[in-house]
Structures are given as C-alpha cells and as structure tokens.
Design an enzyme around this catalytic site. Structure first.
Site, PDB file in Angstrom:
ATOM      1  CG  ASP A  38      -1.128  38.542 130.383  1.00 36.88           C
ATOM      2  OD1 ASP A  38      -0.962  39.038 131.512  1.00 36.88           O
ATOM      3  OD2 ASP A  38      -0.374  37.666 129.924  1.00 36.88           O
ATOM      4  CB  SER A  78       1.809  35.598 132.060  1.00 36.52           C
ATOM      5  OG  SER A  78       1.313  36.882 132.320  1.00 36.52           O
ATOM      6  CB  THR A 131      -0.628  33.912 127.736  1.00 37.59           C
ATOM      7  OG1 THR A 131      -0.190  34.856 128.708  1.00 37.59           O
ATOM      8  CG2 THR A 131      -2.072  33.534 127.976  1.00 37.59           C
ATOM      9  CG  ASP A 249       0.972  41.685 131.775  1.00 38.02           C
ATOM     10  OD1 ASP A 249       0.794  41.700 133.005  1.00 38.02           O
ATOM     11  OD2 ASP A 249       2.066  41.424 131.244  1.00 38.02           O
ATOM     12  CG  HIS A 253       4.139  44.767 133.583  1.00 34.85           C
ATOM     13  ND1 HIS A 253       4.559  44.335 134.816  1.00 34.85           N
ATOM     14  CD2 HIS A 253       3.604  43.670 132.975  1.00 34.85           C
ATOM     15  CE1 HIS A 253       4.294  43.039 134.960  1.00 34.85           C
ATOM     16  NE2 HIS A 253       3.712  42.615 133.851  1.00 34.85           N
ATOM     17  CG  ASP A 291      -2.583  36.154 132.931  1.00 34.59           C
ATOM     18  OD1 ASP A 291      -3.212  37.225 133.058  1.00 34.59           O
ATOM     19  OD2 ASP A 291      -1.506  36.077 132.312  1.00 34.59           O
ATOM     20  CG  HIS A 292      -1.560  38.044 136.336  1.00 33.50           C
ATOM     21  ND1 HIS A 292      -1.335  39.355 135.952  1.00 33.50           N
ATOM     22  CD2 HIS A 292      -0.841  37.268 135.483  1.00 33.50           C
ATOM     23  CE1 HIS A 292      -0.493  39.354 134.935  1.00 33.50           C
ATOM     24  NE2 HIS A 292      -0.182  38.097 134.609  1.00 33.50           N
TER      25      HIS A 292
HETATM   26 MG    MG Z   1       0.364  36.919 128.149  1.00 33.48          MG
HETATM   27 ZN    ZN Z   2       2.777  40.726 133.448  1.00 35.25          ZN
END
Ligand code: MG
Ligand code: ZN
Length: 365
Positions: A38, A78, A131, A249, A253, A291-292
């Site tokens: 993620d 996500s 996710t 992820d 952040h 996912d990104h």
């Molecule tokens: Mg996730």
């Molecule tokens: Zn995120």
C-alpha cells in the site's frame, strides 16, 4: 497455386484441424500470490536496493507499470485502488467492491472460489481495512468496518491474518462475531494450532492495525505468508493468496522515511517467501504491485555546506523528501514471476491486473 503446393496446403490444414480436435491436456490451474504494497511507488521500491543487500524484489524478470486513478479522481484512495485490483472496475474513492451506482462487484476471492480455488488474505492493518476488505466485502464506504467484519465471517475466505479484533468484538450491535462455527479464530499468535486442511482459519492479532515493525511486529508478514502457503499446500486445489504490506502507506502519510524503509524491507521478506514457494512449485504466479504512491516520496541528494558557496547537493548521499502528506498520481510498479509472468509487462490501468489474473485462472467450470 500449383498442384503440389495445393496438396501440401490441404495436408497442413488437415493436420492443424485434427490437432485442434484433440482434447486439450488438463492443465492444473496456477496458484496466484498477489502482494500489495500500500503506497509503494517506484521510490519506496527503490529503498529496498539502497537499504538491503540482494532484495527479493530484484528476483522478478518482468516489470510493468499500473495507472492508478480512480473513476472520478486523478488520485485514488486505497478503497478505489483495491476495488480495481480485486474486481477489475474503477470506482469512486471510499468504495469497497461496489461500483459508482453502489452495486456489488464480484471479487477475486468470490470468482476464484467458484473456480475451485482456496483463498487467503494477510495484512498488517486491520483485516477489515480498505485494501483487504475489497477482496470479500461490499459496502459503500470504507468507514463501515463493523459491517465489513460481519461480511468477512460470511465470506468464502479460507484463511486470514491481520489486526482488527475490535470490529468483531466491540460492536454497536453488541454481537461477538468470534462466537461462530465457520472459522477457527486465534487471537494470540500465528500457528498456535496445526492448521487442518479444509477448515477455515482467522488470526486477529491486534485490536486495530498491527504494530509497526519499529514497535516490534517482528516477522509477522513473512510468517503469516508462509503459514498460509503451508496450509494451502495440504490440498490438491489451487489457491489465491493476497498479502498486503499496509503500513508503507502509513509511513508515507507521516512523511517518515525510516518508517517507510522498515515496512518496505519487511514486505521484501514476505515477497521472498512467495518467490521461494513459486520457484519450487513451478505452477504459481507471483505479482507484486501497489494501489498508489503515498507521500510524493523522493530519495533526494543530501545537502552539504561549501565554504563561500552556501548549500550544495551532495550526490554521494541520499535523504528522504516528500511533496505531500497524502497520495500522489504517479504510476506504480507491477513485478511478476512464474506462470503467465509475460502478461504483466507494459503500461496499463490498475484494472488490468484483475483481468490478467482471471485469464490465467480460466473460465468457471
Ligand atoms: Mg491498505
Ligand atoms: Zn493512504
């Protein structure tokens, strides 16, 4: 066309036709391991090469790029990202395996179960987080984690491991979802019991997300991956396993480079377990993707002060830099190895990963 040539052509046509009428050999369906980092963009992936010797992500012969925008926004979250991977359809940010109209979209877990697959999910977030949720639940908003938990307990999933106990036991409706017959649930540790073939297992090892690697998560991700593989291997049936490194992820952040690197290296260890399995098994596909990207993360040049010239870039060393506290629109890597690996090269939409996996699994019998 001259006569001998015509005869030759007819003969060739006959041979072709007769080879098509022969019954095709029953090829065993391939096992599929989908590993999702993620928030893992190219920079996050690059850290594996700067902070580890011989990373497992270097073992993939085929590389592609995935375009991650959601149906409405250039930058995905996500939920929409995982819906694209799990269901092959773009949707709005926040959606869990539903389309823009709110209709349920069939997921890889559901579709592959119908094709005789065993299925499993591993995450370092809560197992009800966006996710993993997109592989088994259908709700209009990712915030509905108690409803997502209820749907997990009714799902076709055979094995799951992650955090999120609170969404099963401390609920507004006062139900305790762990009191049921469908799953054997463990809340202490992985592998407390020997896993029996054909039974369903759930490991809920934290109230919400699992701890960070930096806070002592140890080898949970790799161990859970190996436990799932060992469990699946007891049966002749093929399997689908999704493994998510959820917290790459969260490091993005937080604009915390060390957090990202620790989670990325932990992911790399789980990837190694998947590739080892695939190399020995010879009928498994391993796909690693994201996912990104999160954080607009960069490995920038370290700065040094040069007398009379001020600050200059020092290309000999790198430092972490970020352009956002959120996600970015950058394409993300797709690494593949094993059965059907060639299909995953090129630049395509994130939904293309679902379609390539489904093509390998073949039609529903
Ligand atoms: Mg996730
Ligand atoms: Zn995120």
């Amino acid at each position: 066309m001259k006569k001998p040539l015509l005869l030759l052509a007819l003969l060739a046509a006959f041979i072709c036709a007769s080879s098509f009428t022969q019954k095709p050999k029953q090829q065993k369906k391939p096992n599929i391991i989908l590993l999702i980092g993620d928030g893992m963009g190219i920079t996050q992936l690059s850290t594996a090469f700067y902070y580890k010797e011989d990373p497992n992500v270097a073992r993939f012969p085929v590389v592609g790029l995935s375009r991650t925008s959601s149906s409405k926004e250039k930058i995905t979250d996500s939920a929409a990202g995982a819906t694209a991977l799990a269901c092959g359809k773009k949707t709005y940010n926040g959606a869990i395996a539903v389309n823009e109209q709110g209709d349920s979209l069939a997921t890889l877990v559901e579709l592959l179960s119908l094709r005789g697959y065993q299925t499993g999910l591993v995450a370092t977030s809560s197992i009800t987080h966006a996710t993993p949720a997109c592989f088994y639940a259908h709700v209009p908003s990712r915030e509905m984690e108690e409803e997502i938990a209820a749907q997990l307990m009714q799902s076709e999933v055979d094995f799951f491991a992650g955090g999120g106990r609170t969404f099963f036991t401390d609920r507004k409706d006062k139900r305790n979802l762990l009191q049921q017959e469908r799953f054997v649930i463990e809340t202490e540790k992985l592998g407390a019991t020997d896993l029996a073939a054909g039974k369903r297992y759930g490991f809920l090892l934290a109230e919400d997300g699992m701890p960070k690697v930096q806070d002592g998560r140890k080898n949970f991700l790799k161990d859970a991956t190996q436990l799932a593989l060992k469990y699946f291997r007891q049966q002749e049936k093929p399997f689908f396993l999704m493994v998510e490194a959820s917290q790459i992820d969260w490091g993005g952040h937080a604009n915390d480079g060390e957090y990202i690197v620790e989670e990325m290296l932990d992911f790399d260890a789980a990837i190694g377990a998947a590739v080892d399995f695939s190399d020995a098994d010879k009928n498994t596909l391993v796909v690693v993707t994201a996912d990104h990207e999160t954080g607009g993360f960069t490995l920038a040049a370290e700065r040094k002060k040069i007398p009379f010239q001020g600050m200059q870039s020092n290309y000999a060393d790198i430092r972490f830099d970020f352009s956002t506290m959120g996600h970015s629109a950058a394409m993300v890597p797709v690494l593949s190895k094993g059965v059907g690996e060639r299909q995953f090269s090129g630049i395509y939409q994130n939904t293309g990963i679902f379609h390539r996996i489904m093509a390998l699994a073949g039609p529903q019998p």
